[in-house]
Design a protein around this motif. Structure first.
Motif, PDB file in Angstrom:
ATOM      1  N   VAL A 295       0.929  -1.066  -0.085  1.00 22.65           N
ATOM      2  CA  VAL A 295       0.063   0.266   0.124  1.00 22.65           C
ATOM      3  C   VAL A 295       1.318   1.505  -0.185  1.00 22.65           C
ATOM      4  O   VAL A 295       0.923   1.763  -0.219  1.00 22.65           O
ATOM      5  CB  VAL A 295      -0.739  -0.072   1.504  1.00 22.65           C
ATOM      6  CG1 VAL A 295      -1.677   0.972   1.324  1.00 22.65           C
ATOM      7  CG2 VAL A 295      -1.508  -1.269   1.007  1.00 22.65           C
ATOM      8  N   ASP A 296       1.932   1.527   1.168  1.00 28.52           N
ATOM      9  CA  ASP A 296       2.878   2.346   0.674  1.00 28.52           C
ATOM     10  C   ASP A 296       3.692   2.962  -0.686  1.00 28.52           C
ATOM     11  O   ASP A 296       3.337   4.126  -0.784  1.00 28.52           O
ATOM     12  CB  ASP A 296       3.741   1.966   1.807  1.00 28.52           C
ATOM     13  CG  ASP A 296       3.799   2.288   2.960  1.00 28.52           C
ATOM     14  OD1 ASP A 296       2.450   2.823   3.071  1.00 28.52           O
ATOM     15  OD2 ASP A 296       4.246   1.767   4.335  1.00 28.52           O
ATOM     16  N   LEU A 297       4.392   1.361  -1.095  1.00 25.54           N
ATOM     17  CA  LEU A 297       4.062   2.156  -2.611  1.00 25.54           C
ATOM     18  C   LEU A 297       4.020   2.055  -3.637  1.00 25.54           C
ATOM     19  O   LEU A 297       3.991   2.393  -4.962  1.00 25.54           O
ATOM     20  CB  LEU A 297       5.364   0.868  -2.838  1.00 25.54           C
ATOM     21  CG  LEU A 297       6.564   0.763  -2.044  1.00 25.54           C
ATOM     22  CD1 LEU A 297       7.284  -0.901  -2.406  1.00 25.54           C
ATOM     23  CD2 LEU A 297       8.079   1.699  -1.129  1.00 25.54           C
ATOM     24  N   SER A 298       2.400   2.401  -3.451  1.00 26.09           N
ATOM     25  CA  SER A 298       1.306   2.646  -4.549  1.00 26.09           C
ATOM     26  C   SER A 298       1.131   3.462  -4.769  1.00 26.09           C
ATOM     27  O   SER A 298       1.370   4.513  -4.321  1.00 26.09           O
ATOM     28  CB  SER A 298      -0.194   1.782  -4.476  1.00 26.09           C
ATOM     29  OG  SER A 298       0.262   0.691  -4.086  1.00 26.09           O
ATOM     30  N   GLU A 299       0.434   3.906  -5.587  1.00 28.56           N
ATOM     31  CA  GLU A 299       0.003   6.199  -6.209  1.00 28.56           C
ATOM     32  C   GLU A 299      -0.537   6.434  -5.266  1.00 28.56           C
ATOM     33  O   GLU A 299      -0.803   6.291  -3.986  1.00 28.56           O
ATOM     34  CB  GLU A 299      -1.202   5.685  -7.299  1.00 28.56           C
ATOM     35  CG  GLU A 299      -0.356   5.067  -8.767  1.00 28.56           C
ATOM     36  CD  GLU A 299      -1.426   5.228  -9.508  1.00 28.56           C
ATOM     37  OE1 GLU A 299      -2.478   5.439 -10.325  1.00 28.56           O
ATOM     38  OE2 GLU A 299      -2.132   3.465  -9.747  1.00 28.56           O
ATOM     39  N   PRO A 300      -0.449   7.781  -5.013  1.00 30.71           N
ATOM     40  CA  PRO A 300      -1.367   9.050  -4.218  1.00 30.71           C
ATOM     41  C   PRO A 300      -2.617   9.087  -4.534  1.00 30.71           C
ATOM     42  O   PRO A 300      -3.178   7.679  -5.342  1.00 30.71           O
ATOM     43  CB  PRO A 300       0.160  10.389  -4.702  1.00 30.71           C
ATOM     44  CG  PRO A 300       1.129   9.945  -5.339  1.00 30.71           C
ATOM     45  CD  PRO A 300       0.505   8.827  -6.270  1.00 30.71           C
ATOM     46  N   LEU A 301      -3.155   9.581  -2.812  1.00 27.77           N
ATOM     47  CA  LEU A 301      -4.341   9.572  -3.432  1.00 27.77           C
ATOM     48  C   LEU A 301      -5.198  10.564  -4.839  1.00 27.77           C
ATOM     49  O   LEU A 301      -4.604  11.214  -4.643  1.00 27.77           O
ATOM     50  CB  LEU A 301      -4.966   9.763  -1.971  1.00 27.77           C
ATOM     51  CG  LEU A 301      -6.873  10.602  -2.559  1.00 27.77           C
ATOM     52  CD1 LEU A 301      -7.482   8.844  -1.919  1.00 27.77           C
ATOM     53  CD2 LEU A 301      -6.772  10.980  -0.318  1.00 27.77           C
ATOM     54  N   GLN A 302      -5.925  10.288  -5.503  1.00 26.16           N
ATOM     55  CA  GLN A 302      -6.796  10.720  -6.632  1.00 26.16           C
ATOM     56  C   GLN A 302      -7.886  11.221  -6.241  1.00 26.16           C
ATOM     57  O   GLN A 302      -8.659  10.754  -5.717  1.00 26.16           O
ATOM     58  CB  GLN A 302      -6.441  10.253  -7.974  1.00 26.16           C
ATOM     59  CG  GLN A 302      -6.784  10.975  -8.916  1.00 26.16           C
ATOM     60  CD  GLN A 302      -7.231  10.355 -10.062  1.00 26.16           C
ATOM     61  OE1 GLN A 302      -8.576   9.016 -10.341  1.00 26.16           O
ATOM     62  NE2 GLN A 302      -6.516  10.106 -11.931  1.00 26.16           N
TER      63      GLN A 302
END
Length: 488
Positions: A295-302
């Protein structure tokens, strides 16, 4: 002799026995009936043979399945480039298995603990795709803060335009008009129907093509010589590769003709981010039950805003991954150069930040369909992908409600605890907003179906912890000046 007393003439008279009636005297039957001893013996013999056969069959199935599983694992390891490595191979056996929540049945309610001292209800909305709804996932305060942070950063247009490098990509593919025609001609009848072109080529320079648009192009370019609504190979050869978009751009493009009519921005959720954004990320981790690192290495919040008239036609959040395709987030660890990239979004978590006055539902056109057929999405000029016209024909629509979250899996499981094939039923879109404004946020969890590539990527990050603190530089498309993630 003492033992013979009282039994003189025993050889002449039979001994006295208790009076027992023969078996056949108790029932009105003869020796040829079921009562006969021979019949009983035959039945028992067949019964024992039957039991022995059943036991033998069970043993055969048990051992045969074990051999099949072993050989299947061997074939999978050798035949695909994105499966988890088998034990005993050079790569270590994965110690991470992706938890996948079971839907049970449509309407089933899970009790989940996401924040201390409170239990949320998670309801199954569909099984294909595996889709859940969690009311009150966000508080009113959290919804307000996310909207304000997005406004403070500033939102940009979300329309999908042809990115730099697409022309070079087309040249690299080096397809002749005849080859393109053959690929578009799905039923191979030598004619291109409207739906055949739209199935493969419906997005041109960010413009959403409809059957009416195609007819306008045909008329404007005088492509359909016999005016039958079909293109022959000879007629198709007269069209240049950019004829569609050049014609439409000359005519002028309305916002309603875009694939997506909205504005968006990205909010970093790593160390140093606003506490509300970090809380949301931690809550998503508990909801999905995935390792925090993923989860940490996924995309930021859009964060996305749709004004009245805003929409997003039906699409997939992620694409199928083939050996020649790289995931955008792990491309640095792919050790290969490829022109094909896709955002490998294993899970989508969508938050409704406000309740919409009219329209704005999230539509899943083929949710829980018995079968999926891409061509049948456009039938008799009814386009199920068109969220401006045909949202009411979708199998499932989720009405926006402030604080509610919905999440679904964009990929199936590979059966061994990792990412499998793309779930085609995860097709979804945003229905047109008929009244008011719609605010949503998307949290995507990126996982590479190639387990070894995902591991290499995480190792690269762990070797450079300073990069992890500056996660936004790697994942925020606004900073790099171009969308490294597909803007979906």
């Amino acid at each position: 002799m003492p033992g013979k007393q009282g039994s003189p003439g025993a050889e002449d008279a039979p001994p006295t026995l208790p009076s027992v009636r023969p078996p056949c005297d108790r029932l009105p039957c003869n020796k040829s009936s079921v009562c006969s001893r021979s019949y009983f013996v035959v039945v028992m013999v067949f019964f024992h043979i039957y039991i022995i056969n059943v036991i033998a069959l069970l043993l055969y199935v048990h051992y045969n399945n074990g051999q099949d599983e072993a050989s299947s694992r061997g074939r999978d390891a050798a035949g695909t480039g994105h499966q988890r490595p088998a034990s005993g191979s050079e790569s270590p056996k994965p110690d991470v298995s992706l938890t996948r929540i079971e839907g049970i049945r449509v309407g089933h309610v899970h009790k989940v603990s996401l924040v201390p001292g409170r239990v949320h209800e998670m309801r199954t909305l569909s099984l294909k795709p595996l889709l859940f709804e969690i009311p009150e996932f966000l508080s009113e305060h959290e919804c307000r803060v996310v909207i304000q942070l997005a406004q403070l950063k500033g939102l940009m247009e979300s329309q999908l335009m042809v990115q730099d490098g697409q022309e070079e990509l087309a040249k690299e593919l080096n397809l002749s008009p005849d080859e393109i025609f053959n690929l578009l001609d799905i039923n191979q009848d030598g004619q291109l129907q409207l739906h055949e072109i739209l199935t493969h080529s419906r997005v041109r320079d960010g413009i959403w093509l409809t059957p009416e648009n195609l007819r306008e192009v045909y008329d404007g370019l005088k492509a359909d010589k016999d005016n039958n609504g079909l293109l022959s190979l000879e007629e198709f050869r007269l069209l240049s590769s950019d004829a569609f978009q050049r014609f439409l751009m000359q005519r002028g493009v309305k916002r309603s003709q875009l694939v997506r009519n909205s504005r968006h921005t990205w909010l970093y959720q790593g160390k140093g981010a606003h506490q509300v954004l970090q809380d949301i990320k931690e809550r998503v981790t508990r909801l999905t039950r995935l390792p925090p690192t993923l989860v940490d290495l996924s995309e930021p919040l859009q964060v996305v805003r749709y004004e009245e008239g805003g929409h997003y036609h039906a699409h997939q959040d992620s694409g199928p991954v083939y050996p020649e395709t790289a995931c955008t987030h792990t491309r640095l660890a792919a050790n290969a150069s490829t022109p094909f990239e896709t955002s490998c979004r294993y899970i989508t978590v969508l938050f409704y930040l406000n309740s919409v006055e009219g329209g704005g539902e999230t539509a899943f056109p083929v949710a829980d369909n018995r079968t999926y057929d891409e061509v049948s999405l456009i039938h008799n000029d009814v386009d199920l992908l068109d969220t401006r016209r045909n949202c009411n024909k979708s199998n499932l629509r989720v009405k926006p409600a402030k604080g509610t979250a919905v999440f679904w899996y964009n990929y199936l499981s590979d059966g061994r605890g990792w990412v499998g094939e793309q779930d085609e039923y995860a097709l979804h879109g945003g229905c047109v907003v008929t009244r008011g404004t719609k605010w949503i946020a998307n949290k995507w969890i990126n996982i590479d179906p190639d387990y070894q590539r995902q591991v290499r990527y995480q190792q690269l990050v762990s070797q450079n912890p300073e990069d992890e603190e500056d996660e936004g530089l790697m994942l925020d498309p606004d900073i790099e000046g171009s969308d490294i993630h597909q803007d979906l």
